[in-house]
Design a protein around this motif. Sequence first.
Motif, short mmCIF file in Angstrom:
data_model
loop_
_atom_site.label_atom_id
_atom_site.label_comp_id
_atom_site.label_asym_id
_atom_site.label_seq_id
_atom_site.Cartn_x
_atom_site.Cartn_y
_atom_site.Cartn_z
N VAL A 187 0.85 -1.20 0.00
CA VAL A 187 0.00 0.00 0.00
C VAL A 187 0.88 1.24 0.00
CG1 VAL A 187 -1.82 1.26 1.19
CG2 VAL A 187 -1.79 -1.25 1.25
N LEU A 188 0.72 2.07 -1.03
CA LEU A 188 1.41 3.35 -1.13
C LEU A 188 0.40 4.47 -0.97
CD1 LEU A 188 3.77 2.45 -4.11
CD2 LEU A 188 4.21 2.21 -1.67
N SER A 189 0.83 5.70 -1.12
CA SER A 189 -0.06 6.83 -0.86
C SER A 189 -1.22 6.91 -1.83
CB SER A 189 0.74 8.13 -0.89
OG SER A 189 1.35 8.31 -2.17
N ASP A 190 -0.99 6.54 -3.09
CA ASP A 190 -2.05 6.69 -4.10
C ASP A 190 -2.33 5.43 -4.90
OD1 ASP A 190 0.42 6.76 -5.26
OD2 ASP A 190 0.04 8.46 -6.57
N THR A 191 -1.65 4.35 -4.58
CA THR A 191 -1.87 3.08 -5.28
C THR A 191 -1.71 1.95 -4.27
OG1 THR A 191 0.43 2.62 -5.88
CG2 THR A 191 -0.84 4.00 -7.40
N TRP A 192 -2.24 0.77 -4.64
CA TRP A 192 -1.91 -0.44 -3.90
C TRP A 192 -1.95 -1.64 -4.82
CZ3 TRP A 192 -5.86 -3.85 -4.19
CH2 TRP A 192 -7.19 -3.39 -4.14
N ARG A 193 -1.19 -2.63 -4.42
CA ARG A 193 -1.19 -3.91 -5.10
C ARG A 193 -1.33 -4.99 -4.04
NH1 ARG A 193 4.04 -1.96 -7.96
NH2 ARG A 193 3.28 -0.03 -7.03
N SER A 194 -1.97 -6.08 -4.42
CA SER A 194 -2.13 -7.17 -3.45
C SER A 194 -2.07 -8.50 -4.16
CB SER A 194 -3.46 -7.03 -2.69
OG SER A 194 -4.55 -7.45 -3.50
N LEU A 195 -1.71 -9.52 -3.39
CA LEU A 195 -1.68 -10.88 -3.90
C LEU A 195 -2.14 -11.80 -2.79
CD1 LEU A 195 0.74 -12.60 -6.23
CD2 LEU A 195 0.50 -13.63 -3.96
N PHE A 196 -3.13 -12.64 -3.11
CA PHE A 196 -3.54 -13.62 -2.11
C PHE A 196 -3.39 -15.03 -2.68
CE2 PHE A 196 -7.85 -12.96 -4.03
CZ PHE A 196 -8.23 -14.28 -4.25
N VAL A 197 -3.21 -15.97 -1.76
CA VAL A 197 -3.11 -17.39 -2.12
C VAL A 197 -4.14 -18.15 -1.28
CG1 VAL A 197 -1.63 -19.42 -2.29
CG2 VAL A 197 -0.63 -17.13 -2.57
N TYR A 198 -4.95 -18.92 -1.97
CA TYR A 198 -5.95 -19.77 -1.32
C TYR A 198 -5.72 -21.19 -1.80
CZ TYR A 198 -10.56 -21.95 -0.63
OH TYR A 198 -11.58 -22.81 -0.29
N TYR A 199 -5.94 -22.16 -0.91
CA TYR A 199 -5.75 -23.55 -1.32
C TYR A 199 -6.79 -24.45 -0.67
CZ TYR A 199 -3.16 -23.66 3.14
OH TYR A 199 -2.78 -23.54 4.47
N VAL A 200 -7.05 -25.56 -1.35
CA VAL A 200 -7.99 -26.57 -0.88
C VAL A 200 -7.25 -27.89 -0.77
CG1 VAL A 200 -10.16 -27.78 -1.34
CG2 VAL A 200 -9.88 -25.38 -2.07
N ASP A 201 -7.21 -28.45 0.42
CA ASP A 201 -6.54 -29.73 0.63
C ASP A 201 -7.41 -30.90 0.15
OD1 ASP A 201 -4.04 -29.00 1.84
OD2 ASP A 201 -5.17 -28.39 3.62
N ASP A 202 -6.74 -31.99 -0.27
CA ASP A 202 -7.44 -33.19 -0.75
C ASP A 202 -8.52 -32.83 -1.76
OD1 ASP A 202 -5.97 -34.97 0.93
OD2 ASP A 202 -7.21 -34.33 2.63
N ALA A 203 -8.12 -31.99 -2.71
CA ALA A 203 -9.08 -31.42 -3.66
C ALA A 203 -9.32 -32.36 -4.84
CB ALA A 203 -8.58 -30.09 -4.17
N ASP A 204 -10.46 -32.16 -5.47
CA ASP A 204 -10.82 -32.86 -6.70
C ASP A 204 -10.42 -31.96 -7.87
OD1 ASP A 204 -11.91 -34.08 -8.89
OD2 ASP A 204 -14.00 -33.95 -8.20
N PRO A 205 -9.39 -32.32 -8.66
CA PRO A 205 -8.94 -31.43 -9.73
C PRO A 205 -9.97 -31.18 -10.82
CG PRO A 205 -7.87 -33.58 -9.89
CD PRO A 205 -8.60 -33.56 -8.58
N SER A 206 -11.01 -32.02 -10.88
CA SER A 206 -12.02 -31.83 -11.94
C SER A 206 -12.86 -30.57 -11.73
CB SER A 206 -12.94 -33.06 -12.00
OG SER A 206 -13.74 -33.15 -10.84
N ILE A 207 -12.81 -29.98 -10.53
CA ILE A 207 -13.60 -28.76 -10.30
C ILE A 207 -12.91 -27.52 -10.85
CG2 ILE A 207 -14.58 -29.79 -8.23
CD1 ILE A 207 -12.90 -27.82 -6.59
N LEU A 208 -11.68 -27.69 -11.35
CA LEU A 208 -10.91 -26.55 -11.83
C LEU A 208 -11.47 -26.06 -13.17
CD1 LEU A 208 -8.54 -24.63 -11.53
CD2 LEU A 208 -7.05 -26.39 -12.50
N THR A 209 -12.30 -25.03 -13.13
CA THR A 209 -12.93 -24.44 -14.31
C THR A 209 -12.96 -22.93 -14.13
OG1 THR A 209 -15.16 -24.49 -13.34
CG2 THR A 209 -14.44 -26.45 -14.60
N PRO A 210 -13.16 -22.17 -15.21
CA PRO A 210 -13.32 -20.72 -15.06
C PRO A 210 -14.48 -20.36 -14.13
CG PRO A 210 -12.90 -21.26 -17.35
CD PRO A 210 -13.09 -22.56 -16.64
N GLU A 211 -15.55 -21.13 -14.18
CA GLU A 211 -16.71 -20.84 -13.32
C GLU A 211 -16.34 -21.01 -11.85
OE1 GLU A 211 -17.79 -21.43 -17.35
OE2 GLU A 211 -16.75 -22.84 -16.01
#
Length: 374
Positions: free
Chosen positions: A229-253
């Motif tokens: 966070v700067l005075s007039d701009t900001w950038r951010s990055l987040f990481v989310y993860y799901v353990d024991d996930a089903d890879p078939s759910i990976l879609t744009p939706e």
Amino acid sequence: MILGKTKPVGALLLCAALITGCGGQGLFSGDFRPEASGPEGHITVVIDSTLWQGPVGDALRDQVGGPLHTLPSQEPAFELEPIALTSRKTLDMVQDRKNVLFVGTIADTLSAESRYLNSLLTDSLRQYILDGQSALVSRPDQWRRHQLVYYLVAASPKDLLTALDDTAEDMLYHYNEVTRMRTHREMFDIGRQHDLEATLMDRHGFAVNGQHDYVIAVDTTQFVWLRRVLSDTWRSLFVYYVDDADPSILTPEWIVSTRNELSRQYMQGTAGGWVEIDLRRPAEAVEINFMDRFAIEFRGMWQMVGERSGEKIQFGMGGPFLTYAFYDEPTRRLYLIDGMVFAPNYPKREFLRQLEVIAYTFRTRQEEAERATA
């Protein structure tokens, strides 16, 4: 609107040995020549003015320097700087640039550009081109370190147009790749936060590089949010993860719904609003190879919204974002890495590229251990 396509993971290039008199020691090799110079996001196009002002120039501006539709204002993928070879001094200047693209025909040797290209070709490649084929040749680090030079050569302007249709996407992919590598060096040569990276690895089993002024804004179960966070701009990055996930759910939706759920929960404004994807604007979902993993790269626009009298309202605040979603087979985790920019009154392409660079530093605990012992 979500557009879907597949991004190439390599270019179909002719063997560089078919061009004579070309140096080059490979990208980021250990040589002591000067580094290439010039602004990032630019390509110096060496081209005859007649070609530049005609259909070939139009195609270059559209296919190589075309607008990025997932940014809020008109910014090109790369800014193209046309240059004619008027003197040795001009060639010396070209040889100093980071991204260079030679475009020309060889059947007509009246222009300086055509004569120069002819002087580089072997007899067999010249005849190959005169027979109606085209040649796209890549020369990494040809004259300077951290440089990428392409030669696109055909017999006629018509053949050049066909060649551009076939090769523009590959060239863009590799110009973006080398630009990301150079940006990585600039971002992390100084001020890298190794303690922040160790915290991510200890708590979550993954890490990304921490640029010098990023802080952890949220760190909770399966979700970490880093902000600058700067005075007039900001950038951010987040990481989310799901353990024991089903890879078939990976879609744009899935990306859209998951990102909206996370941003509503964790990214709220001071006036009671929250961040969500603005699907009124163009969005693009692309299948890519993300560090040897199948992934979906999703780009679009975010907006700040809220509710008033039971109806959704827009707060007029927004910007671009990019998301990488992928399944990591060794850990059986589904990851979503998301970068977001807020920079009113500033161009946003290079800000977003910095977040792309951070995303590409992702590694798991297993990968970090393997690199340490390699």
